[in-house]
Structure formats: C-alpha cells, structure tokens
Write a protein that holds these residues in place. Structure first.
Motif, mmCIF file in Angstrom:
data_model
loop_
_atom_site.group_PDB
_atom_site.id
_atom_site.type_symbol
_atom_site.label_atom_id
_atom_site.label_comp_id
_atom_site.label_asym_id
_atom_site.label_seq_id
_atom_site.Cartn_x
_atom_site.Cartn_y
_atom_site.Cartn_z
ATOM 1 N N PRO A 133 0.809 -1.226 0.000
ATOM 2 C CA PRO A 133 0.000 0.000 0.000
ATOM 3 C C PRO A 133 0.840 1.273 0.000
ATOM 4 C CG PRO A 133 -0.958 -1.623 1.475
ATOM 5 C CD PRO A 133 0.353 -2.189 1.027
ATOM 6 N N ASP A 134 1.932 1.301 0.769
ATOM 7 C CA ASP A 134 2.790 2.486 0.789
ATOM 8 C C ASP A 134 3.450 2.717 -0.568
ATOM 9 O OD1 ASP A 134 2.212 3.125 3.386
ATOM 10 O OD2 ASP A 134 4.015 2.182 4.230
ATOM 11 N N GLN A 135 3.911 1.649 -1.200
ATOM 12 C CA GLN A 135 4.502 1.782 -2.524
ATOM 13 C C GLN A 135 3.474 2.284 -3.531
ATOM 14 O OE1 GLN A 135 5.889 -2.280 -2.933
ATOM 15 N NE2 GLN A 135 8.021 -1.689 -2.594
ATOM 16 N N HIS A 136 2.284 1.776 -3.436
ATOM 17 C CA HIS A 136 1.227 2.164 -4.369
ATOM 18 C C HIS A 136 0.901 3.646 -4.232
ATOM 19 C CE1 HIS A 136 -2.558 2.119 -6.601
ATOM 20 N NE2 HIS A 136 -2.222 0.920 -7.046
ATOM 21 N N ARG A 137 0.877 4.143 -3.016
ATOM 22 C CA ARG A 137 0.545 5.557 -2.808
ATOM 23 C C ARG A 137 1.568 6.486 -3.464
ATOM 24 N NH1 ARG A 137 -1.762 3.654 2.087
ATOM 25 N NH2 ARG A 137 0.251 3.601 3.157
ATOM 26 N N LEU A 138 2.810 6.038 -3.592
ATOM 27 C CA LEU A 138 3.851 6.869 -4.190
ATOM 28 C C LEU A 138 3.713 6.968 -5.702
ATOM 29 C CD1 LEU A 138 6.397 8.485 -3.295
ATOM 30 C CD2 LEU A 138 7.745 6.447 -3.879
ATOM 31 N N VAL A 139 2.974 6.047 -6.304
ATOM 32 C CA VAL A 139 2.899 5.995 -7.768
ATOM 33 C C VAL A 139 1.473 6.032 -8.296
ATOM 34 C CG1 VAL A 139 5.057 4.702 -7.860
ATOM 35 C CG2 VAL A 139 2.889 3.447 -7.839
ATOM 36 N N ASP A 140 0.489 6.253 -7.428
ATOM 37 C CA ASP A 140 -0.895 6.096 -7.878
ATOM 38 C C ASP A 140 -1.277 7.074 -8.985
ATOM 39 O OD1 ASP A 140 -0.899 8.346 -6.259
ATOM 40 O OD2 ASP A 140 -2.347 7.575 -4.815
#
Length: 377
Positions: A315-322
């Motif tokens: 989830p944290d990685q996804h938030r950086l690239v959403d």
C-alpha cells in the motif's frame, strides 16, 4: 481527422536482459515505427539507471542510420549536462549524413536548481486543473488529472546528487536554460560570439535543418520560454499528469509568432500499452508500478520486471505511484484510442507522443502496431 502519433523511447532494460539488447530493441522498434506510419521517433536521456538511452546524441545517429523517412530526435537533451557547442556539433554530424530529418529537443534537466523536477511541484500561469483543496484526482472530459506529485516525497536524493556530480566537470555550472537555448540557436544560425567577442562557427552544425523543440512538465520556465520564442513545445503528461495541462495552457498564453511558427504547436506525451483485449493489456502493465516506484524512491529506473513473477506493490509503494498508474492509458485498441482522443481534444495537441514499456519486446512491438492500425482507422 486524427493527429499524428510519434514515439518516445527510453530503451528500457527488462529483468535479466542487458543494455546491448535494449539498444537492439530500440533500433528494431524504430524500423517498425517507420513502417507503421509514426511521425517521429524520439530518444530520452537518462543516466546511471537501468535504461540504455544514456547517450541520446549517440543513439540518434544509430536510429537515423537504421531508418530512411521517419523523423528522429531527442526527447530531450538534458542541457545541464552538455555544452551548447557539443549539442549542435553532435546534431550537425548526424544531419550531415541524414539531412532534414532531425528534431532537436531540449529540456531543463541537469540544472542544479531544477533538482527532482522542482518546477513540477508548483503551478503558475494558465488555469489549474486539479482540486487544490482536497488533492483528489479528477477526470476532465475523459482525461485523468491527478494532483501534482510533490518531489519532496522523494526522501533519498543521494543517487541523484551523485549523478549530477558525475555528469558535470568539477566546478562547472550550467548556464541559465534560456541562455543555453539562445546559444544553441546562435550556433545553428551562424551568429555565435564568445564572451570575449570572438566569432565561432560550429562545423558541422551551423545551418542544420533541424526542428528545435522545448520540453516541459508544468506551467514554468520551459513552457513560457517556448511560447515567447515561438517554438514548438512538448508537454510531458506521461511524467507529470498533474501539471502537464497547465504547461500547455502556459505555453499557449505566452506564445508569440515567429519565423518558425505562426501558431502554437504542441505535442503531448502519454504512457500507453495496447493489447488484443483489456485484460491482457492490464496484465502486461502489472509491473509498471514497480518501475515507477524505483524512480520515485530515488534509486532511479530499475530493470522492468516480469509481470508474471512480480510481487504486488505494498500500500505504501502504491501511494507513491498512484498518479502515474491512474493516468497510464492501457487496454484494447478501442479503449486506448478513445482515451487518446480525449487527451488530444482536451489539450488541443497537434500531435501525440506515445511511450510504451513492457517486459517483452514482442509485446511492445505489438502494442505500437495495434495502436497505429486503430488510430489510422
């Protein structure tokens, strides 16, 4: 009538492959792009990462030699890492053998004061296209417009700063972007004088028949300068979907007719992957977020992972690239053409610049082939 499509290639290196293979793939794709009717084939410039387009000025000549009609260019030369003379002489060398086919794209990257695209962190001029209060992603007339990415979210800048140091001579300072653009124009037009008033002529380089383009991702210096000089402008929606529309608006607002252009001329880039159906296309791009995350984390572009074996993003990685995931245009030919038409209509783009990255080269070729056929139809 549809506007022309062009290609921006980063020469991506897939997991387990090599730079040599990525470069062979670039030349192969360029040959196919010419057959499929693409207008231009532009080469990006990136350093110390897992893409093979670090020397776009060298690759320019290799692609020109492998093709015969398609326009070939840089998208864009990072002028902070080059002198104006080295840029013009490199283009002059290629133009001497393949005249009248070159596009000389210049970008501000490489200047110390534009670290991590600081220009893209703010918007000025034009009309904001995001909900500044809530920071929510909008869909405007079928175009995804996320909030601007704040480069301060990148906490590890060590590699970026080391790259700047390695790419510049000790103690060297890049000139202001506007000054360097003026130097390039003066060298091409045969009116260059040194700071001591000595007249110099670029051989080869002076008098080349190359189109000069400026690149930008926000309503900042690049967009305004392109408008004031009456040059064509490339807006990087694929990199900065939250601010690229502001860049187009700022360019149009600043535009002044020149000997080159009577009216604004804009090319807008987009990340695109096409496959026979939506599900297949989404599978091919399931590791795209990992690739973007490697950039956004500060480590730089990593090898492009095999979507079959890549683990899901946290989830944290996804938030950086959403924002990049939401604005990527993925699907069947019908799905992609519909979204590209929406992007062209909203921006008023005269051309669209397509960048496609997949793990398998054959899938990338198929993506560009399907798109060319659907767009022409």
């Amino acid at each position: 009538m549809s506007v022309p499509l062009s290609i921006l290639d980063l020469s991506p290196i897939s997991e387990g492959s090599s730079a040599a293979q990525a470069l062979r793939n670039t030349v192969d794709l360029a040959r196919h792009a010419e057959q499929w009717g693409y207008e231009r084939y532009w080469l990006a410039e990136h350093h110390f990462v897992s893409v093979a387009s670090s020397s776009s000025l060298t690759l320019l000549g290799l692609v020109a030699a492998a093709t015969s009609r398609i326009r070939v260019g840089t998208g864009a030369v990072q002028v902070g890492h080059h002198t104006s003379a080295s840029i013009v002489e490199a283009f002059g060398t290629v133009d001497a053998l393949y005249p009248g086919r070159l596009d000389l794209g210049l970008g501000r990257s490489g200047h110390r004061r534009s670290q991590f695209g600081a220009e893209a962190a703010t918007t000025r001029g034009g009309h904001p296209v995001l909900d500044a209060v809530t920071g929510r992603t909008q869909v405007r007339d079928g175009v995804v417009v996320p909030p601007p990415f704040d480069p301060r979210r990148i906490t590890d800048r060590a590699k970026f700063l080391a790259s700047i140091e390695a790419l510049q001579q000790l103690g060297a300072e890049a000139p202001e972007f506007a000054d360097q653009v003026a130097e390039v124009q003066a060298l091409i037009e045969g009116r260059y004088f040194s700071s001591q008033g000595v007249e110099l002529h670029a051989v080869p380089g002076e008098g080349i028949d190359a189109q000069l383009w400026l690149f930008g991702s926000s309503a900042g210096e690049s967009a305004e300068l392109a408008g004031k000089l009456g040059l064509p402008f490339a807006a990087a929606y694929h990199v900065a979907p939250g601010t690229a529309l502001d860049a187009v608006a700022a360019y149009r607002a600043a535009f002044q007719p020149s000997e080159i252009l009577a009216e604004p001329h804009v090319i807008v880039s987009a990340d695109v992957v096409v496959a026979a159906d939506d599900d297949t296309a989404h599978h091919l791009t399931s590791s795209y977020g990992h690739w973007v995350h490697s950039i956004r984390s500060g480590a730089g572009a990593a090898e492009y992972l095999d979507p079959t074996t890549a683990s899901p993003l946290t989830p944290d990685q996804h938030r950086l690239v959403d924002d990049r995931l939401a604005s990527q245009i993925v699907g069947s030919p019908t799905t992609v053409v519909e979204r590209l038409h929406a992007l062209q209509t909203l921006t008023g783009a005269n051309e669209l610049l397509i960048t496609a990255i997949t793990y398998d080269h054959a899938d990338r070729l198929e993506s560009y082939r399907l798109l060319a056929e659907a767009w022409a139809a």
